[in-house]
Design an enzyme around this catalytic site. Sequence first.
Site, PDB file in Angstrom:
ATOM      1  CB  CYS A  62      -2.685  -5.727  -7.453  1.00  0.00           C
ATOM      2  SG  CYS A  62      -4.060  -4.842  -7.338  1.00  0.00           S
TER       3      CYS A  62
ATOM      4  CB  CYS B 130      -4.926  -8.234 -10.785  1.00  0.00           C
ATOM      5  SG  CYS B 130      -4.326  -6.996  -9.706  1.00  0.00           S
TER       6      CYS B 130
ATOM      7  CD  GLU C  83      -2.587  -1.149   2.296  1.00  0.00           C
ATOM      8  OE1 GLU C  83      -3.717  -1.766   1.971  1.00  0.00           O
ATOM      9  OE2 GLU C  83      -2.508  -0.390   2.962  1.00  0.00           O
TER      10      GLU C  83
ATOM     11  CD  GLU D 189      -3.727 -10.140  -7.868  1.00  0.00           C
ATOM     12  OE1 GLU D 189      -4.984 -10.747  -7.889  1.00  0.00           O
ATOM     13  OE2 GLU D 189      -3.602  -9.075  -7.707  1.00  0.00           O
TER      14      GLU D 189
END
Length: 141
Positions: free
Chosen positions: A65, A101, A56, A67
């Site tokens: 993310c 994603c 984050e 991914e």
Amino acid sequence: MSRVDVVAGEGHVDWPALEAAAVEAMRKAYVPYSKFPVGAAALTEDGRIVSGCNVENASYGLTLCAECALVGNLHMTGGGLLRAFYCVDGAGNILMPCGRCRQLLYEFRASGMELMTTQGIKTMDQVLPDAFGPEHLEGTR
């Protein structure tokens, strides 16, 4: 980075090994704002397991993310294409990738890529039907 037994039978994927790698990655997530850790792991065509976690950022929109980190790991460890994918939340529950994603995974998928979903194993074509990819761009055909 580890290897799994890819050829214990034609098309065999060691799903428990992918789950364990996703859980391990999730434990490394940086989530001071949402408190929602995510870990992802994938099996490459050559038998490597690559993983990633969410990271984050205070501006929220710059959050990465799991991914995204996984695809970065894929390229940092030799590239290739993804055969199978598993994603978990902080409790180890299966998560489905968001639309963004799914598109990212589509770009780096091997033919017939499978994903563990909340409804069992599905192919990438089932979770992102009629996808747009590099094959649709002029100059990449």
